[in-house]
Design an enzyme around this catalytic site. Sequence first.
Site, mmCIF file in Angstrom:
data_model
loop_
_atom_site.group_PDB
_atom_site.id
_atom_site.type_symbol
_atom_site.label_atom_id
_atom_site.label_comp_id
_atom_site.label_asym_id
_atom_site.label_seq_id
_atom_site.Cartn_x
_atom_site.Cartn_y
_atom_site.Cartn_z
ATOM 1 N N CYS A 103 35.686 -13.183 -49.487
ATOM 2 C CA CYS A 103 36.013 -12.140 -48.518
ATOM 3 C C CYS A 103 34.904 -11.118 -48.635
ATOM 4 O O CYS A 103 34.818 -10.414 -49.627
ATOM 5 C CB CYS A 103 37.363 -11.479 -48.793
ATOM 6 S SG CYS A 103 37.662 -10.119 -47.652
ATOM 7 N N CYS A 106 36.377 -7.273 -48.555
ATOM 8 C CA CYS A 106 37.228 -6.745 -49.630
ATOM 9 C C CYS A 106 37.574 -7.874 -50.589
ATOM 10 O O CYS A 106 36.711 -8.363 -51.286
ATOM 11 C CB CYS A 106 38.460 -6.039 -49.068
ATOM 12 S SG CYS A 106 39.264 -6.884 -47.707
ATOM 13 N N CYS A 108 40.352 -10.468 -49.830
ATOM 14 C CA CYS A 108 41.427 -11.306 -49.290
ATOM 15 C C CYS A 108 41.426 -12.655 -49.998
ATOM 16 O O CYS A 108 40.373 -13.245 -50.227
ATOM 17 C CB CYS A 108 41.226 -11.497 -47.786
ATOM 18 S SG CYS A 108 41.303 -9.935 -46.892
HETATM 19 FE FE FE Z 1 39.491 -8.997 -47.897
#
Ligand code: FE
Length: 203
Positions: A103, A106, A108
């Site tokens: 990700c 961030c 995920c």
């Molecule tokens: Fe993320």
Amino acid sequence: MSNSTTKPPSSPALRVKALETLLVEKQLVDPKAVDELVDIVENRIGPRNGARVVARAWVDEDYKRRLLHNATSAIAELGYSGGQGEHMVVLENTPSVHNVTVCTLCSCYPWPTLGLPPTWYKSAAYRSRVVLEPREVLKEFELVLPSSTEVRVWDSNAEIRYLVLPMRPEGTEGFSEEQLADLVSRDSMIGVGLALSSPTQSE
Ligand code: FE
């Protein structure tokens, strides 16, 4: 495949991180104890679910077809569903294609199948470098792929969570589904490793 719709970490996630940092700085908690707890969730509980999904796909062609066609419902057949697993996509590794997940914005991660993400998965270095130089990053995980294997990097977005279906190791023809699940490491389902060739082989 990065996109602008991925949400930043939630406010609670940021608050927890701030608290943990403060507690460690003030020497009120031992970071090793925190790591140990995270390790339990990351390695001993969470990824076992994903490993069962992979092992089932290895032994059951029909299940594998369903998994690749509609991962969310096929994974739910085994009882794994819920937050961060509502829109699952399974990526099959073959001799010609190796898939890696990230990700970039961030952290995920497919919680119902893999538990909580490891620290390195959330690091800025992994998130940026795996896109720019995936083979170099894989080398650092001691994974060297033949140059004939295409490496595909998949960036999670606001909804989709990926699970890599690693290749079944050779020499496992007589293995039970449970024994096969023992070979499926967390890293192999993120795409930074391969399935183990024997359960005793350490990662
Ligand atoms: Fe993320």
